[in-house]
Design a protein around this motif. Structure first.
Motif, PDB file in Angstrom:
ATOM      1  N   ASN A   1       0.832  -1.207   0.000  1.00  0.00           N
ATOM      2  CA  ASN A   1       0.000   0.000   0.000  1.00  0.00           C
ATOM      3  C   ASN A   1       0.867   1.258   0.000  1.00  0.00           C
ATOM      4  OD1 ASN A   1      -2.341   1.525   0.057  1.00  0.00           O
ATOM      5  ND2 ASN A   1      -2.587   1.372   2.279  1.00  0.00           N
ATOM      6  N   VAL A   2       1.512   1.498  -1.112  1.00  0.00           N
ATOM      7  CA  VAL A   2       2.432   2.636  -1.263  1.00  0.00           C
ATOM      8  C   VAL A   2       1.643   3.942  -1.211  1.00  0.00           C
ATOM      9  CG1 VAL A   2       4.133   3.736  -2.763  1.00  0.00           C
ATOM     10  CG2 VAL A   2       3.935   1.222  -2.711  1.00  0.00           C
ATOM     11  N   ASN A   3       2.033   4.829  -0.299  1.00  0.00           N
ATOM     12  CA  ASN A   3       1.447   6.172  -0.242  1.00  0.00           C
ATOM     13  C   ASN A   3      -0.076   6.129  -0.101  1.00  0.00           C
ATOM     14  OD1 ASN A   3       1.985   8.979  -0.245  1.00  0.00           O
ATOM     15  ND2 ASN A   3       1.319   9.142  -2.385  1.00  0.00           N
ATOM     16  N   GLY A   4      -0.594   5.092   0.538  1.00  0.00           N
ATOM     17  CA  GLY A   4      -2.037   4.969   0.728  1.00  0.00           C
ATOM     18  C   GLY A   4      -2.815   4.634  -0.531  1.00  0.00           C
ATOM     19  N   PHE A   5      -2.115   4.183  -1.578  1.00  0.00           N
ATOM     20  CA  PHE A   5      -2.764   3.933  -2.871  1.00  0.00           C
ATOM     21  C   PHE A   5      -3.943   2.978  -2.755  1.00  0.00           C
ATOM     22  CE2 PHE A   5      -3.345   1.663  -6.852  1.00  0.00           C
ATOM     23  CZ  PHE A   5      -3.387   2.686  -7.774  1.00  0.00           C
ATOM     24  N   TRP A   6      -3.815   1.929  -1.945  1.00  0.00           N
ATOM     25  CA  TRP A   6      -4.853   0.904  -1.852  1.00  0.00           C
ATOM     26  C   TRP A   6      -5.821   1.122  -0.689  1.00  0.00           C
ATOM     27  CZ3 TRP A   6      -5.574  -1.373  -6.140  1.00  0.00           C
ATOM     28  CH2 TRP A   6      -4.515  -1.802  -6.962  1.00  0.00           C
ATOM     29  N   ASP A   7      -5.806   2.293  -0.061  1.00  0.00           N
ATOM     30  CA  ASP A   7      -6.702   2.541   1.077  1.00  0.00           C
ATOM     31  C   ASP A   7      -8.166   2.301   0.709  1.00  0.00           C
ATOM     32  OD1 ASP A   7      -4.567   3.198   2.684  1.00  0.00           O
ATOM     33  OD2 ASP A   7      -4.989   5.360   2.751  1.00  0.00           O
ATOM     34  N   ALA A   8      -8.570   2.799  -0.456  1.00  0.00           N
ATOM     35  CA  ALA A   8      -9.979   2.664  -0.858  1.00  0.00           C
ATOM     36  C   ALA A   8     -10.350   1.197  -1.083  1.00  0.00           C
ATOM     37  CB  ALA A   8     -10.255   3.485  -2.112  1.00  0.00           C
ATOM     38  N   LEU A   9      -9.415   0.422  -1.623  1.00  0.00           N
ATOM     39  CA  LEU A   9      -9.657  -1.009  -1.827  1.00  0.00           C
ATOM     40  C   LEU A   9      -9.854  -1.710  -0.489  1.00  0.00           C
ATOM     41  CD1 LEU A   9      -9.674  -3.650  -3.519  1.00  0.00           C
ATOM     42  CD2 LEU A   9      -7.174  -3.657  -3.285  1.00  0.00           C
TER      43      LEU A   9
END
Length: 194
Positions: free
Chosen positions: A137-145
């Motif tokens: 989860n780089v830089n919160g990229f996958w937070d929404a997932l």
């Protein structure tokens, strides 16, 4: 079989992304090489795909790229790998990637990366494999997932235990640590998968 022996990395093929994602791909590739992990990936030379593969090769590691004929030109098949396998179609590509890997790491990517992640998670849920899956989860990229999956669980469309089908890491060191400490996978794919 160690989860670090061969690691399948799913990630984007776009060059038009932030350097934070490119740097994460480069760092992951370097760490995989340092741990003598063979990279299994989609075979492209562009985007984060190419960056991860180059980093592994540049640091003395081994890379197996797997790409279907029709994507060889589109994703610019990487010509400087340990091994490049050209498949007839996407299904053969994905099957080979899953069979050759002992674990899966999901870097930032687009719709194809999402599809690959969900396929591996679903197959693990169904007992078709028992290999570790790590969302990087780089830089919160996958937070929404992750929020979406938690929502599916809270709304009873998925079971609470489905959350344990994968782990989440925010640094390269966490990715490696999670692979090192994961239960040893059987290394097999159930015959009912193919």
């Amino acid at each position: 079989m160690s989860a670090l022996k061969s690691v399948c990395v799913y990630c984007g093929a776009s060059n038009n992304v932030s350097d934070v994602y490119k740097n994460a791909g480069q760092q992951l590739g370097q760490k995989l090489a340092e741990h003598k992990s063979r990279l299994i990936y989609g075979g492209g030379s562009v985007g984060i795909m190419g960056i991860v593969a180059d980093a592994v090769m540049d640091n003395g590691g081994e890379v197996t790229g797997i790409i279907p004929k029709f994507l060889d030109d589109y994703e610019v098949g990487h010509q400087h790998l340990t091994e490049l396998i050209i498949t007839e179609n996407m299904h053969e590509r994905k099957n080979l990637m899953a069979e050759k890997a002992e674990s899966f790491v999901v870097l930032p990517g687009g719709l194809g990366t999402l599809e690959e992640f969900f396929e591996m998670v679903t197959w693990k849920q169904l007992g078709l494999h028992d290999k570790p899956i790590v969302i990087f989860n780089v830089n919160g990229f996958w937070d929404a997932l992750i929020t979406l999956i938690d929502h599916q669980i809270s709304e009873k469309f998925a079971r609470e235990e489905n959350r344990s089908l994968f782990t989440v890491a925010t640094t390269v060191d966490e990715v490696i640590e999670q692979l090192e400490t994961a239960p040893t996978p059987s290394g097999e794919i159930a015959s009912k998968w193919t």
